[in-house]
Design a protein around this motif. Structure first.
Motif, PDB file in Angstrom:
ATOM      1  N   ALA A 494      28.104  13.925 -39.613  1.00  0.00           N
ATOM      2  CA  ALA A 494      27.233  13.762 -40.773  1.00  0.00           C
ATOM      3  C   ALA A 494      26.169  14.860 -40.813  1.00  0.00           C
ATOM      4  O   ALA A 494      25.878  15.426 -41.875  1.00  0.00           O
ATOM      5  N   ASN A 495      25.617  15.198 -39.646  1.00  0.00           N
ATOM      6  CA  ASN A 495      24.538  16.185 -39.655  1.00  0.00           C
ATOM      7  C   ASN A 495      25.040  17.609 -39.784  1.00  0.00           C
ATOM      8  O   ASN A 495      24.364  18.446 -40.370  1.00  0.00           O
ATOM      9  N   ILE A 496      26.225  17.871 -39.255  1.00  0.00           N
ATOM     10  CA  ILE A 496      26.762  19.231 -39.412  1.00  0.00           C
ATOM     11  C   ILE A 496      27.002  19.528 -40.880  1.00  0.00           C
ATOM     12  O   ILE A 496      26.682  20.605 -41.379  1.00  0.00           O
ATOM     13  N   THR A 497      27.539  18.524 -41.610  1.00  0.00           N
ATOM     14  CA  THR A 497      27.775  18.788 -43.036  1.00  0.00           C
ATOM     15  C   THR A 497      26.462  19.047 -43.771  1.00  0.00           C
ATOM     16  O   THR A 497      26.387  19.917 -44.636  1.00  0.00           O
ATOM     17  N   THR A 498      25.411  18.319 -43.389  1.00  0.00           N
ATOM     18  CA  THR A 498      24.119  18.560 -44.060  1.00  0.00           C
ATOM     19  C   THR A 498      23.568  19.934 -43.684  1.00  0.00           C
ATOM     20  O   THR A 498      23.004  20.640 -44.516  1.00  0.00           O
ATOM     21  N   ILE A 499      23.755  20.304 -42.415  1.00  0.00           N
ATOM     22  CA  ILE A 499      23.313  21.630 -41.972  1.00  0.00           C
ATOM     23  C   ILE A 499      24.019  22.717 -42.782  1.00  0.00           C
ATOM     24  O   ILE A 499      23.414  23.721 -43.168  1.00  0.00           O
ATOM     25  N   ILE A 500      25.319  22.497 -43.058  1.00  0.00           N
ATOM     26  CA  ILE A 500      26.055  23.493 -43.832  1.00  0.00           C
ATOM     27  C   ILE A 500      25.379  23.706 -45.189  1.00  0.00           C
ATOM     28  O   ILE A 500      25.123  24.840 -45.613  1.00  0.00           O
ATOM     29  N   THR A 501      25.027  22.609 -45.853  1.00  0.00           N
ATOM     30  CA  THR A 501      24.380  22.789 -47.163  1.00  0.00           C
ATOM     31  C   THR A 501      23.011  23.439 -47.006  1.00  0.00           C
ATOM     32  O   THR A 501      22.620  24.260 -47.836  1.00  0.00           O
ATOM     33  N   ALA A 502      22.294  23.088 -45.933  1.00  0.00           N
ATOM     34  CA  ALA A 502      20.976  23.704 -45.731  1.00  0.00           C
ATOM     35  C   ALA A 502      21.116  25.210 -45.541  1.00  0.00           C
ATOM     36  O   ALA A 502      20.326  25.998 -46.086  1.00  0.00           O
ATOM     37  N   ILE A 503      22.138  25.624 -44.779  1.00  0.00           N
ATOM     38  CA  ILE A 503      22.327  27.059 -44.544  1.00  0.00           C
ATOM     39  C   ILE A 503      22.666  27.770 -45.845  1.00  0.00           C
ATOM     40  O   ILE A 503      22.126  28.843 -46.160  1.00  0.00           O
TER      41      ILE A 503
ATOM     42  N   ALA B 147      23.283  30.189 -58.454  1.00  0.00           N
ATOM     43  CA  ALA B 147      23.219  28.741 -58.316  1.00  0.00           C
ATOM     44  C   ALA B 147      24.617  28.133 -58.338  1.00  0.00           C
ATOM     45  O   ALA B 147      24.966  27.311 -57.492  1.00  0.00           O
ATOM     46  N   VAL B 148      25.420  28.565 -59.313  1.00  0.00           N
ATOM     47  CA  VAL B 148      26.786  28.043 -59.403  1.00  0.00           C
ATOM     48  C   VAL B 148      27.543  28.379 -58.123  1.00  0.00           C
ATOM     49  O   VAL B 148      28.217  27.536 -57.525  1.00  0.00           O
ATOM     50  N   GLU B 149      27.377  29.619 -57.669  1.00  0.00           N
ATOM     51  CA  GLU B 149      28.036  30.035 -56.425  1.00  0.00           C
ATOM     52  C   GLU B 149      27.631  29.152 -55.259  1.00  0.00           C
ATOM     53  O   GLU B 149      28.458  28.763 -54.447  1.00  0.00           O
ATOM     54  N   ALA B 150      26.325  28.858 -55.186  1.00  0.00           N
ATOM     55  CA  ALA B 150      25.816  28.071 -54.062  1.00  0.00           C
ATOM     56  C   ALA B 150      26.461  26.696 -54.044  1.00  0.00           C
ATOM     57  O   ALA B 150      26.918  26.228 -52.995  1.00  0.00           O
ATOM     58  N   VAL B 151      26.533  26.055 -55.224  1.00  0.00           N
ATOM     59  CA  VAL B 151      27.099  24.711 -55.267  1.00  0.00           C
ATOM     60  C   VAL B 151      28.582  24.744 -54.909  1.00  0.00           C
ATOM     61  O   VAL B 151      29.061  23.962 -54.087  1.00  0.00           O
ATOM     62  N   VAL B 152      29.305  25.714 -55.489  1.00  0.00           N
ATOM     63  CA  VAL B 152      30.739  25.805 -55.204  1.00  0.00           C
ATOM     64  C   VAL B 152      30.978  26.114 -53.727  1.00  0.00           C
ATOM     65  O   VAL B 152      31.836  25.519 -53.064  1.00  0.00           O
ATOM     66  N   LEU B 153      30.169  27.013 -53.201  1.00  0.00           N
ATOM     67  CA  LEU B 153      30.308  27.398 -51.796  1.00  0.00           C
ATOM     68  C   LEU B 153      30.049  26.214 -50.872  1.00  0.00           C
ATOM     69  O   LEU B 153      30.765  25.993 -49.897  1.00  0.00           O
ATOM     70  N   ALA B 154      29.018  25.453 -51.197  1.00  0.00           N
ATOM     71  CA  ALA B 154      28.674  24.296 -50.367  1.00  0.00           C
ATOM     72  C   ALA B 154      29.830  23.310 -50.355  1.00  0.00           C
ATOM     73  O   ALA B 154      30.258  22.840 -49.294  1.00  0.00           O
ATOM     74  N   ILE B 155      30.372  23.020 -51.547  1.00  0.00           N
ATOM     75  CA  ILE B 155      31.470  22.056 -51.612  1.00  0.00           C
ATOM     76  C   ILE B 155      32.697  22.592 -50.875  1.00  0.00           C
ATOM     77  O   ILE B 155      33.351  21.879 -50.131  1.00  0.00           O
ATOM     78  N   GLY B 156      32.948  23.901 -51.043  1.00  0.00           N
ATOM     79  CA  GLY B 156      34.091  24.505 -50.359  1.00  0.00           C
ATOM     80  C   GLY B 156      33.951  24.450 -48.844  1.00  0.00           C
ATOM     81  O   GLY B 156      34.895  24.082 -48.124  1.00  0.00           O
ATOM     82  N   ALA B 157      32.747  24.755 -48.345  1.00  0.00           N
ATOM     83  CA  ALA B 157      32.521  24.768 -46.901  1.00  0.00           C
ATOM     84  C   ALA B 157      32.741  23.379 -46.323  1.00  0.00           C
ATOM     85  O   ALA B 157      33.367  23.204 -45.266  1.00  0.00           O
TER      86      ALA B 157
END
Lengths: 553, 322
Positions: A494-503, B147-157
């Motif tokens: 759960a925290n790794i996924t949140t870290i990914i978004t933070a990065i 911004a669009v890139e960031a959201v897409v990238l986050a979901i992809g990651a």
């Protein structure tokens, strides 16, 4: 069974204590801040009694790192400027014309007469009257090219020269453009930094962004307009040959020339050759001074190459006027009386003492090599920042109390352990922020509040798991053990996924958003640490002392 | 006596009406998209360029008078709105003035700003300009793409991470839940015409993180129960897993909401839109991890043979208990 090695215990306590110690200066923000300012001032320009007193208000042996407050909390101005790097190409090419003329002139028999043509931006066009001589002309002009001095452009020349009919076209090569851009950016950054330093504000941020942008953030300054005035005054100083003097504003200057107004004489204009003899870039020093009549003036000194050009020009043009031009206005156009060999001189005009002082400062700081476009600007008043800080403090406090109360009501004693961990957690966030000198922004405060809400998640996962295990496991110690063990994979994922978004937020975001990403990311790291290690240690210590037969979570 | 949000042993059947839940989610998504298509987002200056000026004065804000004063300057589209907040004192009357971009590339010139300030001072002499922000269209165009890139990238990651840690069905379930959350949040912003700017994007990404957090906890339990109950129906395993984690799901949502509501009520108007997005996100994210992510998982089916992982887990268990 709840064994934790002594060294682990010591490490955990040590980390907590160091973290809280690093956070502690923030509780005495203004006192520590004045201490830090005083220490910096003493280092820079010596001690005064007031500075000593301010420095003594916070003991030197205590940590004194503070969380930087972002512009939205402290107030100040933010500018995003784009450097018009292409400007430099034009002036480079303009400066090339005299060289081209001088190299072709002796070959008049082959190339005929040479004439500068109106050239579009980024090109220098020269017409020769005898197109048959084009090959020879190209050869000569190509001889002016120099190898590009940069890592990526190694092996290529700085000029592209081609012939189109009877016209010779000179442009800068791609490699040279890149190298020039790089130089322009470095110079612009350096000059902006020096100008802002001259004004002496606290902790300005001057950063390059992307290939041709500069981000400037100055806390405490009144407005973005004021900041623009400081950095946007170009102070472009040039010395240009005078063609003629006129009072007609509509005079056509002719190709290669320009018409500029005189600074102190209403309605007087000068026609000047566009290519300057020397520019302000070659100045090494400039000081306010007085001329022999006691009027304010500004002295200047050139570097060796500037001095040579200036010397050669004055030697060759005794008796003719030349113009000292500042920001497209002619300050004065004296007649050259004699050869000036030393590379230094004096500018007289109708200055006040203050004007001459300012001019010297601007000349010393140097001219910006290219113009700036301001793409983004923000001014935040200090009151608004203070309001945001107050609101943020209140909201964080209330959120904190509500979450602590709720945890206690839900998990009893274990809830209190989690609460201690939560307090430590917020302390650690501030400790880390101070340590890395990160900037706290308003969304950053929101990040902390969110962390307060989410930080209990790891503990909730563990406690819920312990509850489940209590139904099946043999004894409370085993249940606690299993609770921690089995909850771990969920916590980590759960925290790794949140870290990914933070990065991703940190990398893609800017300014306040980045501040949010920092507190969110740090909050995740510290909350996992406090939930897994700190509460576990607290529970183990409690368990060892009490040895309860049953526990209620 | 402990406070219990959720009773200890629940056995709700979350999939009895899965078609209904899917239908509701689908309908909401359609409504969100229609709203987005019809009304569009109320982009802040970060995304469309222009200038916002926050004013503060002791006397009450007269929006009409402000509009008349600024209309004379011929600056194009000018939007004036009064701002209310419980934290304002009685002599704190705040308004936001937004002016469209004046130039193709650059931010507003100081001359325009001083014109505007002079005009407003004519209406209300004691007016102060507590913040002035201006973004040129050149940057705002780039910001929207980032911004669009960031959201897409986050979901992809995240898709990749969950795929690696679980199975592709889990990843797909989690990502559909995220897309659901993002679309619904955008829908709310377009329907209520709330200001959509860079901080909203930050909120959106946090919602992605939060919703995922929730989904992963449920999935983690599903994975564990799949190993434990090899013969049980997938639907029952999912139901059991959601019920087992339900207490935690509510505890965490509740504490997060406590913190967010405190921020919403007391954090000031500057970040209220941001906090609103997050509160909405906690609700949608919690809902979607149960009703979207898990339902997708049920629908796709998962591999039931986890013998390899199980053998590893057993080996680990034996090793630690010796």
């Amino acid at each position: 069974m709840l064994q934790i090695d002594l060294w682990k215990r010591l490490t955990i306590w040590a980390l907590v204590i160091v973290g809280l110690a690093l956070a502690s200066p923030n509780l005495f923000y203004s006192r520590v801040e004045s201490h830090n300012d005083a220490v910096a001032a003493i280092e820079k320009s010596g001690a005064t009694p007031e500075r000593e007193a301010a420095a003594a208000s916070w003991p030197n042996w205590l940590p004194s790192g503070l969380v930087n407050l972002g512009l939205d909390l402290r107030g100040g101005a933010h500018l995003l400027a784009e450097v018009k790097v292409a400007d430099v190409y034009a002036s480079r090419l303009e400066a090339l014309w005299p060289d081209v003329r001088d190299i072709l002139r002796p070959e008049r028999d082959t190339v005929g007469t040479i004439r500068l043509q109106p050239s579009p931006a980024g090109e220098l066009r020269v017409r020769i009257s005898n197109p048959d001589g084009m090959a020879r002309a190209l050869e000569l002009v190509r001889g002016l090219a120099r190898p590009v001095t940069s890592l990526t452009g190694a092996g290529s020349n700085d000029l592209d020269v081609s012939g189109q009919g009877d016209e010779l076209v000179v442009t800068l090569s791609e490699a040279e453009k890149q190298a020039t851009d790089e130089r322009t950016m470095q110079q612009s950054l350096e000059i902006i930094r020096r100008r802002i330093d001259e004004v002496g504000t606290r902790e300005p941020t001057i950063q390059r962004q992307g290939s041709d942008r500069i981000l400037i953030q100055v806390p405490g300054i009144g407005s973005a307009a004021e900041l623009k005035e400081i950095i946007g005054t170009t102070a472009q100083l040039t010395f240009q040959p005078v063609v003629s003097r006129t009072t007609n504003a509509d005079t056509t200057p002719g190709v290669g020339n320009e018409l500029l107004p005189a600074m102190n004489e209403e309605g007087v204009y000068y026609v000047l050759e566009q290519a300057p003899v020397v520019t302000g870039e070659e100045l090494t020093d400039s000081q306010p001074s007085f001329d022999q009549n006691g009027r304010p003036a500004v002295t200047f000194r050139f570097n060796p190459s500037g001095a040579r050009k200036f010397g050669d020009y004055t030697a060759a043009n005794i008796g003719s006027p030349f113009a000292i031009v500042l920001d497209d206005e002619v300050i004065s156009a004296p007649v050259i009386q004699s050869h000036i060999p030393g590379g230094s001189g004096i500018i007289t005009g109708q200055f006040s003492v203050e004007e001459s002082t300012n001019l010297a400062v601007l000349l010393r700081a140097g001219a910006l090599p290219a113009g700036l476009d301001f793409l983004e600007e923000r001014t935040i008043g200090p009151e608004l920042g203070q309001d945001s800080i107050d609101a943020g403090k209140l909201a964080t406090g209330v959120a904190f109390v509500a979450v602590l109360g709720f945890m206690w009501a839900s998990y009893g004693l274990f809830g209190i352990f989690a609460n201690i961990a939560l307090v430590v957690n917020v302390g650690l966030i501030f400790g880390l922020l101070s340590l890395i000198g990160a900037t706290l922004t308003l969304p950053g405060i929101a990040g902390i509040v969110l962390t307060v809400g989410m930080a209990v998640d790891a503990n909730v996962l563990i406690f819920e798991r312990i509850r489940e295990e209590l139904k099946t496991a043999r004894g409370p110690a085993r249940a606690i053990e299993l609770g921690y063990e089995k909850a771990l994979s969920a916590i980590v994922d759960a925290n790794i996924t949140t870290i990914i978004t933070a990065i991703i937020l940190y990398v893609m975001g800017s300014g306040p958003v980045r501040g949010f990403a920092i507190t969110l990311g740090l909050g995740i790291v510290t909350s996992v640490f406090t939930a897994i290690y700190v509460t576990r240690l607290l529970i183990a210590m409690w368990f060892e002392r009490r040895r309860p037969k049953t526990i209620e979570v | 006596m402990r406070l219990r949000v959720i009773p200890d042993n629940t056995s709700f059947d979350f999939f009895k009406r899965w078609k209904l839940w899917f239908g509701i989610s689908g309908l909401m998504i359609v409504l969100a998209l229609v709203s987005f298509g019809a009304r569009g987002l109320n982009y802040g200056i970060d995304f469309r360029g222009g200038t916002t000026i926050r004013t503060q004065s002791a006397e009450a804000v007269d929006v009409g008078a402000y509009r008349d004063a600024l209309g004379a300057l011929g600056l194009g589209d000018v939007v004036i709105s009064e701002v209310f907040d419980p934290s304002f004192g009685p002599d704190q009357n705040v308004a936001m003035v937004r002016i469209q971009a004046q130039n193709e590339e650059e931010a507003v010139t100081p001359e325009t700003i001083s014109q505007v300030e002079a005009a407003l001072q004519g209406v209300s002499p004691d007016i102060e300009f507590v913040s002035v922000e201006s973004v040129g269209p050149k940057v705002s165009g780039e910001l929207i793409w980032t911004a669009v890139e960031a959201v897409v990238l986050a979901i992809g990651a995240v898709l990749i991470y969950i795929w690696l840690r679980f199975e592709w069905q889990f990843a797909l379930g989690a990502v559909l839940a995220l897309v659901h959350d993002v679309i619904l949040t955008i829908g709310v912003f377009s329907e209520l015409q709330m200001k959509f700017d860079l901080t909203t994007i930050a909120a959106l990404l946090t919602i992605v993180g939060y919703s995922l957090n929730d989904t992963v906890v449920v999935f983690d339990r599903v994975r564990e129960n799949l190993i434990k109950y090899k013969k049980t129906d997938l639907k029952d395993v999912l139901n059991l897993s959601i019920n087992e984690t339900l207490s935690r799901t509510f505890m965490t949502s509740f504490t997060t909401l406590l913190a967010l509501f405190a921020l919403f009520a007391l954090g000031g108007d500057v970040i209220r839109g941001f906090v609103f997005a997050m509160i909405w996100g906690v609700f949608v994210g919690t809902y979607s991890s149960v009703f979207v992510a898990s339902t997708v998982l049920l629908w796709l089916g998962v591999k039931r043979d986890w013998t390899k992982t199980e053998a590893e887990a057993d080996a680990k268990k034996n090793g630690s208990s010796v």
